[in-house]
Design a protein around this motif. Structure first.
Motif, PDB file in Angstrom:
ATOM      1  N   LEU A  52       0.833  -1.197   0.000  1.00 19.21           N
ATOM      2  CA  LEU A  52       0.000   0.000   0.000  1.00 19.21           C
ATOM      3  C   LEU A  52       0.869   1.249   0.000  1.00 19.21           C
ATOM      4  CD1 LEU A  52      -2.836   1.285   0.243  1.00 19.21           C
ATOM      5  CD2 LEU A  52      -2.509   1.260   2.728  1.00 19.21           C
ATOM      6  N   TYR A  53       0.593   2.150  -0.940  1.00 19.09           N
ATOM      7  CA  TYR A  53       1.233   3.460  -0.967  1.00 19.09           C
ATOM      8  C   TYR A  53       0.182   4.538  -0.741  1.00 19.09           C
ATOM      9  CZ  TYR A  53       5.756   1.776  -2.605  1.00 19.09           C
ATOM     10  OH  TYR A  53       6.970   1.155  -2.687  1.00 19.09           O
ATOM     11  N   PHE A  78      -8.845   1.919   4.520  1.00 19.23           N
ATOM     12  CA  PHE A  78      -7.704   1.108   4.947  1.00 19.23           C
ATOM     13  C   PHE A  78      -8.133  -0.259   5.476  1.00 19.23           C
ATOM     14  CE2 PHE A  78      -6.367   5.472   4.899  1.00 19.23           C
ATOM     15  CZ  PHE A  78      -5.097   5.429   4.375  1.00 19.23           C
ATOM     16  N   THR A  79      -9.375  -0.620   5.220  1.00 15.76           N
ATOM     17  CA  THR A  79      -9.857  -1.934   5.637  1.00 15.76           C
ATOM     18  C   THR A  79      -9.302  -3.011   4.709  1.00 15.76           C
ATOM     19  OG1 THR A  79     -11.839  -1.699   4.275  1.00 15.76           O
ATOM     20  CG2 THR A  79     -11.997  -0.967   6.563  1.00 15.76           C
ATOM     21  N   LEU A 135      -1.398   8.897   6.879  1.00 14.48           N
ATOM     22  CA  LEU A 135      -0.234   8.255   7.485  1.00 14.48           C
ATOM     23  C   LEU A 135      -0.516   7.550   8.806  1.00 14.48           C
ATOM     24  CD1 LEU A 135       2.704  10.664   6.644  1.00 14.48           C
ATOM     25  CD2 LEU A 135       1.602   8.890   5.277  1.00 14.48           C
ATOM     26  N   ALA A 136      -1.519   8.006   9.546  1.00 12.82           N
ATOM     27  CA  ALA A 136      -1.834   7.302  10.798  1.00 12.82           C
ATOM     28  C   ALA A 136      -2.246   5.855  10.527  1.00 12.82           C
ATOM     29  CB  ALA A 136      -2.913   8.051  11.575  1.00 12.82           C
ATOM     30  N   PRO A 137      -3.205   5.602   9.627  1.00 13.96           N
ATOM     31  CA  PRO A 137      -3.535   4.202   9.345  1.00 13.96           C
ATOM     32  C   PRO A 137      -2.437   3.457   8.602  1.00 13.96           C
ATOM     33  CG  PRO A 137      -4.849   5.675   7.981  1.00 13.96           C
ATOM     34  CD  PRO A 137      -4.147   6.525   8.975  1.00 13.96           C
ATOM     35  N   PHE A 175       4.311   0.045   9.596  1.00 13.55           N
ATOM     36  CA  PHE A 175       5.282   1.016  10.094  1.00 13.55           C
ATOM     37  C   PHE A 175       6.721   0.613   9.811  1.00 13.55           C
ATOM     38  CE2 PHE A 175       8.045   2.699  13.485  1.00 13.55           C
ATOM     39  CZ  PHE A 175       7.886   4.047  13.230  1.00 13.55           C
ATOM     40  N   ASP A 176       7.105  -0.611  10.143  1.00 11.52           N
ATOM     41  CA  ASP A 176       8.507  -1.009  10.037  1.00 11.52           C
ATOM     42  C   ASP A 176       9.007  -1.088   8.593  1.00 11.52           C
ATOM     43  OD1 ASP A 176       9.043  -1.164  12.744  1.00 11.52           O
ATOM     44  OD2 ASP A 176       8.358  -3.238  12.904  1.00 11.52           O
TER      45      ASP A 176
END
Length: 312
Positions: free
Chosen positions: A143-144, A230-231, A250-252, A258-259
């Protein structure tokens, strides 16, 4: 086998985790490219000593002048200035075709401000340097997320939602990625509920329609209700999302990936990728930093430089 690509690596804020990541990943990164680290030997050795290790013999350095005492986890003007100077050195190497692209380690925005640097981050500076409307896109192969607005106060976002400004953003996003389809988020809860919760979605819808007409096919879809985008089911259909503001996208994204996420600057005459995390002052020089985002950023930069021409 063709020669490895050359990448300039800006070291980020030396009071943070950037140099730890560089040293720990070096043996892997040198298999992917020829890294040229923008730092002085003095500062490199000082950082290595704090990590209780040594600089490898095959550690290629492009000297960046300036010295200060590294203080793990401290926001300082000196570290901010040095991170900026390292970044500018990497950019100049790319501009002059001495390297094939650049990869940036995290800077601290407050440290830049303390140093009197009038940019809020790498992308902002790159826009000014190259006089280009670069797009900030973050994520991974799964996902971008591209950001329409970035580092502005939330209260100002709605005033930026205008079809005349959103249209060139959408067209450049497609031009630089050739990705399809791309989901475009609405601004308001429920994407405005047909005007009940806000009318900004009308401008987004106009820009989407104009972009699709210009391209000649249905690339952009929306405005999409943000809380479903983002589901898992939605991500099966769309692996690229255009978000209206920073935390909306960016939060979802970071909650999911994240990594492994990276940051890519689209629409520039040079290749630039970055890690998708900050300076992590709370774990600086504790040998706890993750290397995955950095490795992915280098891999992506090498992949971009392997293509013929075009913008990054």
């Amino acid at each position: 086998m063709s020669a490895l690509k050359r990448l300039a690596i800006s070291v980020g804020d030396l009071n943070g985790v950037g140099f730890e990541i560089i040293l720990k990943a070096h043996n892997t990164i040198k298999q992917l490219c020829v890294p040229l680290y923008c730092i002085s030997y003095t500062m490199a050795h000082q950082a290595a000593n704090l990590l209780h290790t040594q600089i490898p013999n095959d550690f290629h350095i492009f000297n960046v002048s300036g010295e200060f005492v590294i203080e793990a986890g401290k926001v300082s003007a000196q570290s901010g200035q040095y991170s900026y100077d390292s970044f500018i050195a990497a950019v100049e190497l790319a501009k002059n075709n001495h390297v094939d692209g650049i990869v940036t380690l995290p800077i601290h925005k407050e440290a830049w401000m303390m140093a009197g640097i009038n940019y809020v981050g790498h992308t902002d500076a790159l826009r000014d340097i190259f006089k280009s409307d670069a797009i900030m896109m973050l994520g991974c192969e799964k996902l971008y997320v591209a950001l329409y607005t970035e580092h502005i106060p939330l209260r100002e976002v709605a005033s930026h939602i205008e079809s005349a400004a959103l249209l060139p953003f959408l067209l450049k996003l497609y031009q630089t990625t050739a990705h399809e389809p791309i989901a475009v988020l609405g601004l308001n809860p429920h994407a405005g509920d047909h005007g009940v919760l806000g009318d900004e979605e009308r401008s987004i819808e106009i820009a989407i329609n104009q972009a699709n007409q210009t391209i000649g096919k249905e690339i952009f879809v929306g405005p999409i209700v943000p809380d479903i985008a983002f589901t898992p089911r939605f991500r099966e259909r769309y692996s690229m999302i255009a978000a209206m503001y920073h935390d909306q996208g960016l939060a979802p994204l970071k909650a999911l990936y994240f990594d492994e996420g990276i940051n890519i600057s689209l629409g520039l005459p040079i290749i630039r990728t970055s890690v998708d995390h900050g300076t992590a002052f709370d774990i600086a020089y504790q040998n706890k930093a993750s290397l995955l985002s950095y490795k992915n950023a280098v891999t992506a930069a090498v992949g971009f430089t392997s293509t013929d021409g075009g913008e990054s």
